[in-house]
Design a protein around this motif. Sequence first.
Motif, PDB file in Angstrom:
ATOM      1  N   CYS A 175       0.841  -1.194   0.000  1.00 35.77           N
ATOM      2  CA  CYS A 175       0.000   0.000   0.000  1.00 35.77           C
ATOM      3  C   CYS A 175       0.882   1.251   0.000  1.00 35.77           C
TER       4      CYS A 175
ATOM      5  N   HIS B 267       0.093   4.037   1.166  1.00 37.49           N
ATOM      6  CA  HIS B 267      -0.131   4.852   2.365  1.00 37.49           C
ATOM      7  C   HIS B 267       0.968   4.568   3.383  1.00 37.49           C
ATOM      8  N   ARG B 268       0.892   3.425   4.072  1.00 36.69           N
ATOM      9  CA  ARG B 268       1.929   3.128   5.064  1.00 36.69           C
ATOM     10  C   ARG B 268       2.455   1.711   4.940  1.00 36.69           C
TER      11      ARG B 268
ATOM     12  N   CYS C 104      -7.173  -1.969   0.954  1.00 36.28           N
ATOM     13  CA  CYS C 104      -6.069  -2.226   1.872  1.00 36.28           C
ATOM     14  C   CYS C 104      -6.624  -2.600   3.255  1.00 36.28           C
TER      15      CYS C 104
ATOM     16  N   HIS D 278      -6.066   0.846   6.423  1.00 41.85           N
ATOM     17  CA  HIS D 278      -6.928   2.031   6.584  1.00 41.85           C
ATOM     18  C   HIS D 278      -7.927   2.168   5.447  1.00 41.85           C
TER      19      HIS D 278
HETATM   20  S1  FES Z   1      -1.435   1.229   4.872  1.00 45.40           S
HETATM   21 FE1  FES Z   1      -2.927   0.873   3.396  1.00 45.40          FE
HETATM   22  S2  FES Z   1      -4.492   2.215   3.832  1.00 45.40           S
HETATM   23 FE2  FES Z   1      -2.971   2.646   5.302  1.00 45.40          FE
END
Ligand code: FES
Length: 339
Positions: free
Chosen positions: A47, A49-50, A66, A69
Amino acid sequence: MIPNQWYAVLESKQVKKGQLIGVVRLGEKLVFWRIQNGDVHCTLDKCIHRGAQLSKGKVINHRLECPFHGFQYDKTGEVKVIPARGKNAIVEHYFKQRAYITREMGGLIFIYWGKWPEDEGKLPAVPMFEELLNKDFKYYTKIDHWNVHYSLVIENQLDVVHLPFVHSRTIGRGYRTLVHGPGIRECQGDDGLIEIQVQPFNVKDDGITIPLKYSEIPDNLKTYLYFRFPNIWMNRISNSTIIFIAFSPIDEENTLLYLRFYLKSSIPLLGAIIGRVGARGNLLIAGQDKRVVITQHPLKSVYKMQGQKLIQGDRPIVEYRRIRQKLIENYLEKRNEVK
Ligand code: FES
Ligand SMILES: [Fe+2]
């Protein structure tokens, strides 16, 4: 691994509707998911994001969610929904993971391992053998893992010299150690397909016969080994029996072989029995090859390899290396043009 080609990477049945699977292919962690209309999509399994693994998430309608989050990805790798911002909030284009175009053919999933093209219509053809799409064929698969680069597995499948040694008790029975030619043809279509066809012609050595040159191989000799770049091969044993292998590259040192035994049979039950026995036979023969191939050094095919003294019978391997090198050069040339 050479970019901008279609690689067979999985069997279709490995990705079920509404489900996803994380695998390593072409040196990358990838996630494949299948939506309800049957289409399969593929992005990197991470992902943006993180960094959570997307293959631990789930398929929601036509998107991949994902598990951490809830970011939702479409087939091009773009994030379309960030739930914490509200489901109808616009998401900027830079929220994007790398994705690959996929196609399914003959029960295999192919990915176009390169940048997502501006015009999908301009992609080369998917390199599946057309005759294997015939519905009269049934196939029986075994999967085998080899600890070598996929190019070495391919070289082995083009090697006609090894037969009486590696397979002395199976397909190489009869001690036919003298290698005529072999005959070889190369076909390059306008659709981007590149194929090497090999006509093996091994005989017993009577101490007098001199191996025929390639040009002396009779035209009517049966051609039964076919290799299509970048990673599929077949051995046409007869019109109703074909052995097929997809050499799915995991990384620089690992390859997964999808070994299939294709059979046309008018008696379904008997066909199923023969098919299963055939598939087991494939695995046995591949095991004979693997035992030796994993001892080769280096464990990767390179053009003009130092320290190897090749012979006439190795020509299919030389052709494979030559074309592979050409494809690498073409890719590098195009990349420099773009820069
Ligand atoms: S790591 Fe995937 S949505 Fe935050
Ligand atoms: Fe072999």
